[in-house]
Write a protein that holds these residues in place. Structure first.
Motif, mmCIF file in Angstrom:
data_model
loop_
_atom_site.group_PDB
_atom_site.id
_atom_site.type_symbol
_atom_site.label_atom_id
_atom_site.label_comp_id
_atom_site.label_asym_id
_atom_site.label_seq_id
_atom_site.Cartn_x
_atom_site.Cartn_y
_atom_site.Cartn_z
ATOM 1 N N LEU A 52 -7.714 -20.019 0.933
ATOM 2 C CA LEU A 52 -9.086 -19.861 0.454
ATOM 3 C C LEU A 52 -10.022 -20.902 1.056
ATOM 4 N N ALA B 254 -10.037 -6.742 -3.041
ATOM 5 C CA ALA B 254 -10.674 -7.245 -1.822
ATOM 6 C C ALA B 254 -11.163 -6.067 -0.984
ATOM 7 N N TRP C 165 -4.521 -10.025 -4.448
ATOM 8 C CA TRP C 165 -5.659 -9.122 -4.276
ATOM 9 C C TRP C 165 -5.168 -7.896 -3.538
ATOM 10 N N GLU D 275 -9.706 -9.437 -12.194
ATOM 11 C CA GLU D 275 -10.966 -8.776 -11.852
ATOM 12 C C GLU D 275 -10.855 -7.271 -12.058
ATOM 13 N N ASN E 120 -13.219 -16.647 -1.101
ATOM 14 C CA ASN E 120 -13.369 -16.417 -2.535
ATOM 15 C C ASN E 120 -13.898 -17.714 -3.138
#
Length: 158
Positions: free
Chosen positions: A99, A60, A133, A7, A112
């Motif tokens: 997650l 994050a 992250w 990302e 997420n």
């Protein structure tokens, strides 16, 4: 082969890993003898490839559970163990997260929704993977630190 999905800015990764563009317009390179390929997204991921390792880098937001500069991580046992060793070596605070909200009460939950079904599939298929992250990184400095951490994790395999 290490498949890197991120990302964060691809420029930071291309520079940080010394990647170059091949004839298929894919960024590839080597880190300590380990091949690495930067994928633009999850769509072209061949889960049946031999010795596949999926490496995901993301960002994050800070919250009451996570403070700026923390590294959150989830992954397969082999890569999580290696990540813990690297984090200890560089004295980086890291937090193992799940997650799925009701999965493991020993880990903190990190929402997420995009990655959660993929991670479940990777676990089910016993794919080697690591997701990192950084919480509220200080611009490029934090992103560069993530690249450094990931380089060290990859080099532990060499």
């Amino acid at each position: 082969m290490n498949r890197l999905i991120s990302e964060i800015s691809s420029d930071v990764l291309i520079q940080g890993f010394g990647l170059h563009e091949d004839e298929r317009k894919v960024f590839i390179g080597k880190v300590g003898g380990q091949e690495i390929q930067l994928l633009p997204d999850f769509h072209n991921l061949d889960l049946d490839a031999k010795e596949l390792k999926i490496l995901f880098l993301g960002l994050a937001e800070a919250s009451h559970q996570f403070r700026p500069g923390d590294v959150l991580m989830t992954g397969s046992d082999d890569l999580l163990d290696r990540a813990f060793q690297v984090m200890d070596d560089i004295e980086q605070r890291c937090i193992v997260v799940t997650l799925s909200p009701d999965q493991d009460s020993t880990h903190l939950y990190f929402s997420n929704e995009t990655l959660e079904p993929l991670v479940q599939e990777w676990k089910q298929r016993k794919v080697s993977f690591l997701c990192l992250w950084m919480v509220a990184p200080q611009e490029l400095e934090g992103q560069a630190k993530l690249v450094t951490i990931l380089r060290k994790i990859i080099l532990k395999d060499s």
